[in-house]
Design an enzyme around this catalytic site. Structure first.
Site, PDB file in Angstrom:
ATOM      1  N   TRP A  52       1.249  -1.005  -0.006  1.00 56.49           N
ATOM      2  CA  TRP A  52       0.007   0.169  -0.115  1.00 56.49           C
ATOM      3  C   TRP A  52       0.922   1.012  -0.110  1.00 56.49           C
ATOM      4  CZ3 TRP A  52       0.363  -3.464   3.841  1.00 56.49           C
ATOM      5  CH2 TRP A  52       0.551  -3.311   4.956  1.00 56.49           C
ATOM      6  N   ASP A  53       1.035   1.993   0.692  1.00 58.30           N
ATOM      7  CA  ASP A  53       1.996   3.574   1.026  1.00 58.30           C
ATOM      8  C   ASP A  53       2.797   3.059   0.054  1.00 58.30           C
ATOM      9  OD1 ASP A  53      -0.537   3.458   2.419  1.00 58.30           O
ATOM     10  OD2 ASP A  53       1.007   4.464   3.920  1.00 58.30           O
ATOM     11  N   ALA A 139       4.376   4.905   7.673  1.00 63.71           N
ATOM     12  CA  ALA A 139       4.967   5.650   6.881  1.00 63.71           C
ATOM     13  C   ALA A 139       5.754   5.992   7.071  1.00 63.71           C
ATOM     14  CB  ALA A 139       3.496   5.540   6.098  1.00 63.71           C
ATOM     15  N   ARG A 209       1.960  10.209  13.010  1.00 56.93           N
ATOM     16  CA  ARG A 209       2.958   9.740  12.398  1.00 56.93           C
ATOM     17  C   ARG A 209       3.181  10.329  10.935  1.00 56.93           C
ATOM     18  NH1 ARG A 209      -3.074   6.496  12.360  1.00 56.93           N
ATOM     19  NH2 ARG A 209      -3.798   6.859  10.480  1.00 56.93           N
ATOM     20  N   ASP A 210       4.083   9.317   9.657  1.00 58.56           N
ATOM     21  CA  ASP A 210       4.261   9.545   8.353  1.00 58.56           C
ATOM     22  C   ASP A 210       5.181  10.770   8.636  1.00 58.56           C
ATOM     23  OD1 ASP A 210       2.118   7.628   8.326  1.00 58.56           O
ATOM     24  OD2 ASP A 210       0.525   8.859   7.482  1.00 58.56           O
ATOM     25  N   GLU A 294      -3.323  12.649   6.603  1.00 58.81           N
ATOM     26  CA  GLU A 294      -2.187  11.638   6.705  1.00 58.81           C
ATOM     27  C   GLU A 294      -1.293  11.980   6.009  1.00 58.81           C
ATOM     28  OE1 GLU A 294      -3.610   7.401   7.898  1.00 58.81           O
ATOM     29  OE2 GLU A 294      -4.836   7.384   6.104  1.00 58.81           O
TER      30      GLU A 294
END
Ligand code: FRU
Length: 424
Positions: A52-53, A139, A209-210, A294
Site C-alpha cells: 500500500w503506501d 509510513a 505518524r508519517d 495523513e
C-alpha cells in the site's frame, strides 16, 4: 523568555484552519478533481505480498531520485495468506478482504527497483526482523543523502506507542539490481507531547505518524512534516466560529464534530543531520472537519508551498463529507497562512461509483500522483469487489495558483525519476 520557535530562528505562527465552510465546497465527481476509474482487471505487483503506501526514494528537496539509473520505491508491505486456515471462510475459500483489512498490524517496510520507473522488481525487506523496535513499520520517507548512497529512512514505529524514528543504511547497485545494506540501528526521534499533539493517553484513536523531512527552499533549514491530532482529551475540543468558518444560514450545527481533530504537524531539526528535533505548533488543523490528515507532503512550485495530505470519507466530521483521496493547501511562505486548493481542499478524490478504488496518494514535484489500489467493484451493484494491494495507475496533475486539474493518466505504478545520482 524566548519561545522555541524564536530560539531556532523560526517565525512563530498560528496554525491555518481547514474550516467546515471550506469542506462544504467539496464536490465529489468533479472531473477536474476526480481520479479516473480504475479497471477491475488491474495487474498486481506480487501474488505473495500486499503493498500500500508507496514512498519513492528522493532527496531533501523532494526530487524523486534514481541511483545509477535504478529507480527505487519503498512500500508498506504485508504477506498475503491464501493458504492460511485463519483466512479461509466457511467454504474453505480465501477471504482476501479480511486478510487485506488486517494488514496494518503486520506492516513492514520493503523496497522495489526498476530501470523504467514501472514494472517494479521485488527487493525485499529493508530492516531484518527484530531491528525495528515495535510490531508495525508504518509510513515515512526514504532520503538519499549523498553520492555514497547513504539513505536515511524516516518512518513510524507503532505498537506499542507511535514514535517517529529513523534508520540509516545504504543503497548499493549492480548491473542486475539494487540492494539495501545497513539499516541496523533505529534511532527514536520524538513522540506526541500532549501539549501541541494529542497522545494515546488523551485519545486511544490518536494519530501520530508519517514523517516527511525536507529542506525549506527559502531558509535552507531541515524540517519535517507529520500527521497528528490536536492535543487535548478526546471530546474536549471546541468547534467555534473560526473552525466553522463562513457558513450559510442553517449550517451552524456542528453535531459531534468535536471528535475530529486532525492536524499537519511540523518539526525543525536542531542539527544538520536530523538527529535532534523540536516540534513546532501544527501548520494546519482540521478540528470539527476531519480526524485524519495523513502522509502530509510538499510540492515547492512557483515560489509557493503546496501542502498535500490524504484523508478519508469515514474520518470526516458530522455535517461535512468528501471522497477518499488527496487534499491540498497553498501558502506563500512555509508557516502560512494556507488556503485550500480549489476552494475546498479536494485535489484528487475517488469517483463515488468506486469510493475505495485508491488511497495514499503522493504528489510528486513533477505533478505525477502515485497511489495504491484498495478495492474495485467487479459488478454493477458494487457488492462484489476485487482487492488490490498493488500500485494504481499514476495520475498527472496541473497545479496552477490556487487550482489543480487532472490532466493525464499513466501506467500502473509509474514513478519516473526526476534526477539520477551516479554513486561513487
Ligand atoms: C495511510 C496510512 C498511514 C500509516 C499507514 C498504516 O494509508 O494510514 O498514515 O502510516 O497507512 O498502514
Amino acid at each position: 523568555m524566548k519561545t522555541n520557535t524564536e530560539k531556532f530562528g523560526v517565525t512563530p505562527h498560528q496554525p491555518s484552519l481547514w474550516t467546515r465552510a471550506d469542506a462544504l465546497k467539496v464536490r465529489a465527481d468533479d472531473p477536474t478533481t476526480t481520479q479516473p476509474l480504475v479497471r477491475a482487471d488491474f495487474p498486481v505487483l506480487s501474488n505473495d505480498v500486499f503493498i500500500w503506501d508507496t514512498m519513492p526514494l528522493r532527496d531533501l528537496d523532494g526530487n524523486v531520485t534514481s541511483v545509477d539509473g535504478w529507480s527505487v520505491i519503498f512500500t508498506l508491505t504485508a504477506d498475503r495468506h491464501p493458504n492460511d486456515p485463519q483466512y479461509l471462510d466457511e467454504d474453505g475459500n480465501y477471504d482476501i478482504l479480511r486478510d487485506w483489512n488486517d494488514r496494518h498490524g503486520r506492516a513492514k517496510m520493503y523496497y522495489w527497483f526498476s530501470r523504467t520507473g514501472k514494472n517494479w522488481e521485488f527487493g525485499g525487506r529493508v530492516m531484518a526482523e527484530g531491528v525495528s523496535p515495535t510490531a508495525r513499520e508504518w509510513a515515512g520517507t526514504p532520503i538519499l543523502l549523498n553520492d555514497r548512497g547513504e539513505v536515511d529512512l524516516y518512518y513510524t514505529a507503532v505498537t506499542p506507542g507511535a514514535t517517529i524514528v529513523k534508520v540509516r543504511g545504504r543503497v548499493v547497485t549492480t548491473e542486475h539490481g539494487v540492494s539495501m545494506v545497513g539499516f541496523e540501528k533505529v534511532k527514536p526521534l520524538f513522540e506526541a507531547d500532549g501539549k501541541m499533539y494529542q497522545t494515546e493517553a488523551q485519545n486511544a484513536f490518536w494519530g501520530f505518524r508519517d514523517p516527511w523531512p525536507f529542506r525549506d527552499p527559502n531558509d535552507g533549514k531541515l524540517y519535517m512534516l507529520f500527521e497528528g491530532n490536536v492535543a487535548g482529551e478526546r471530546g474536549s475540543h471546541k468547534v467555534g466560529e473560526a473552525e466553522i468558518g463562513d457558513v450559510p444560514p442553517g449550517y451552524e450545527d456542528v453535531g459531534n464534530s468535536r471528535f475530529q481533530t486532525a492536524c499537519v504537524g511540523i518539526a525543525v531539526a536542531r542539527d544538520a543531520d536530523g538527529d535532534d528535533w523540536e516540534m513546532l505548533p501544527p501548520l494546519l488543523t482540521a478540528v470539527g472537519v476531519n480526524d485524519q490528515t495523513e502522509r502530509p507532503h510538499f510540492v515547492f512550485q512557483d515560489g509557493k508551498y503546496y501542502l498535500f495530505t490524504i484523508s478519508h470519507t469515514f474520518t470526516y466530521a458530522d455535517g461535512v463529507t468528501g471522497p477518499d483521496g488527496v487534499y491540498g493547501f497553498v501558502a506563500d511562505s512555509l508557516f502560512g497562512p494556507y488556503v485550500p486548493l480549489n476552494g475546498s481542499g479536494l485535489v484528487l478524490g475517488n469517483p463515488s461509483s468506486q469510493p475505495f478504488q485508491t488511497y495514499s496518494h503522493y504528489v510528486m514535484p513533477n505533478g505525477l500522483v502515485t497511489s495504491f489500489i484498495d478495492s474495485v467493484p467487479t459488478d454493477a451493484t458494487g457488492t462484489q469487489i476485487r482487492v488490490g494491494g498493488t500500485e494504481a495507475p499514476t495520475v498527472g496533475l496541473k497545479i496552477k495558483g490556487q487550482q489543480t486539474f487532472v490532466v493525464a493518466e499513466y501506467d500502473y505504478g509509474y514513478i519516473p525519476p526526476m534526477l539520477d545520482v551516479t554513486l561513487k
